[in-house]
Design a protein around this motif. Structure first.
Motif, PDB file in Angstrom:
ATOM      1  N   ALA A   1      -1.944  10.993  14.282  1.00 37.48           N
ATOM      2  CA  ALA A   1      -1.346   9.860  14.995  1.00 37.48           C
ATOM      3  C   ALA A   1      -1.953   8.572  14.428  1.00 37.48           C
ATOM      4  O   ALA A   1      -3.037   8.588  13.840  1.00 37.48           O
ATOM      5  CB  ALA A   1      -1.624   9.973  16.489  1.00 37.48           C
ATOM      6  N   TRP A   2      -1.247   7.481  14.645  1.00 38.70           N
ATOM      7  CA  TRP A   2      -1.738   6.203  14.112  1.00 38.70           C
ATOM      8  C   TRP A   2      -3.008   5.770  14.829  1.00 38.70           C
ATOM      9  O   TRP A   2      -3.106   5.816  16.054  1.00 38.70           O
ATOM     10  CB  TRP A   2      -0.680   5.119  14.241  1.00 38.70           C
ATOM     11  N   LYS A   3      -3.991   5.396  14.049  1.00 40.81           N
ATOM     12  CA  LYS A   3      -5.243   4.823  14.535  1.00 40.81           C
ATOM     13  C   LYS A   3      -5.588   3.694  13.576  1.00 40.81           C
ATOM     14  O   LYS A   3      -5.141   3.700  12.424  1.00 40.81           O
ATOM     15  CB  LYS A   3      -6.379   5.855  14.495  1.00 40.81           C
ATOM     16  N   PRO A   4      -6.371   2.731  13.999  1.00 41.79           N
ATOM     17  CA  PRO A   4      -6.769   1.670  13.073  1.00 41.79           C
ATOM     18  C   PRO A   4      -7.470   2.202  11.821  1.00 41.79           C
ATOM     19  O   PRO A   4      -7.340   1.633  10.741  1.00 41.79           O
ATOM     20  CB  PRO A   4      -7.712   0.795  13.909  1.00 41.79           C
ATOM     21  N   SER A   5      -8.178   3.327  11.951  1.00 41.30           N
ATOM     22  CA  SER A   5      -8.881   3.887  10.789  1.00 41.30           C
ATOM     23  C   SER A   5      -7.923   4.495   9.766  1.00 41.30           C
ATOM     24  O   SER A   5      -8.343   4.853   8.654  1.00 41.30           O
ATOM     25  CB  SER A   5      -9.905   4.921  11.233  1.00 41.30           C
ATOM     26  N   CYS A   6      -6.625   4.604  10.089  1.00 40.88           N
ATOM     27  CA  CYS A   6      -5.648   5.093   9.111  1.00 40.88           C
ATOM     28  C   CYS A   6      -5.521   4.125   7.941  1.00 40.88           C
ATOM     29  O   CYS A   6      -5.183   4.523   6.830  1.00 40.88           O
ATOM     30  CB  CYS A   6      -4.278   5.285   9.763  1.00 40.88           C
ATOM     31  N   LYS A   7      -5.798   2.835   8.173  1.00 44.27           N
ATOM     32  CA  LYS A   7      -5.698   1.851   7.104  1.00 44.27           C
ATOM     33  C   LYS A   7      -6.695   2.120   5.988  1.00 44.27           C
ATOM     34  O   LYS A   7      -6.426   1.840   4.825  1.00 44.27           O
ATOM     35  CB  LYS A   7      -5.911   0.440   7.658  1.00 44.27           C
TER      36      LYS A   7
END
Length: 193
Positions: A100-106
């Motif tokens: 799922a999308w999390k800020p750490s995906c960047k």
């Protein structure tokens, strides 16, 4: 309101009996014949009459079936492959659900972890496309190697494609029949910047 009553202890209760598959036939006469033949106490010249020989043969066949029933069933290569495919699909599905999308995906640093059970080391090895059951307890794969084995693992979130990144660690405990896969994922578009 009535007073609460305490439950009586089970000290006097009989222990539950273990289930038995089938009652064993009475082969006491055949056992006595075997003992007599082995001890050399047989009457006469040590030969058996036809009914005695038939009864002894029935006893031997019954013993063979009992021993065969205790041995584990050998799986065919098709059964192993089918079980490995089913386990692989469950693992991939479980990993995708965590993506799922999390800020750490960047930065490609979002973590995932999948715990599973596989009591048969041969099936686990087949899932990872190994020639035999794994001899290791831990192995590291690159994301590309892991996806070559397991299939494409990606998910969509917030107008981005999330993919496995970095290394994937696979731990296997054959004596317990458990395994754990863990790694990281992210949005390659952002991580490459």
């Amino acid at each position: 309101m009535p007073a609460a009553t305490k439950r009586k202890s089970d000290e006097g209760a009989a222990a539950p009996r273990a289930k038995r598959s089938k009652a064993a036939p009475d082969f006491s006469d055949a056992k006595d014949m075997v003992d007599a033949l082995l001890d050399g106490d047989s009457d006469g010249d040590g030969t058996l009459s036809a009914p005695e020989a038939c009864r002894l043969a029935e006893y031997v066949r019954w013993l063979e079936r009992e021993v065969a029933a205790t041995k584990p069933k050998q799986k065919s290569s098709e059964d192993i492959r089918a079980a490995a495919d089913k386990l692989c699909n469950a693992c991939v599905s479980g990993i995708k659900k965590q993506m799922a999308w999390k800020p750490s995906c960047k930065t490609g640093g979002a973590k995932w972890s999948y715990d599973g059970v596989c009591a048969d080391p041969t099936v686990f090895g087949a899932m990872l496309r190994l020639v035999a059951a794994p001899k290791w307890k831990m192995h590291k794969y690159t994301a590309e190697e892991f996806q070559d084995v397991m299939g494409d693992i990606s998910s969509s979130a917030r107008y981005d494609d999330l993919r496995l990144m970095g290394n994937v660690t696979v731990r296997y405990q054959p004596d317990e029949g458990t395994f754990k896969m863990s790694g990281s994922y992210g949005a390659p578009r952002h991580a490459n910047k």
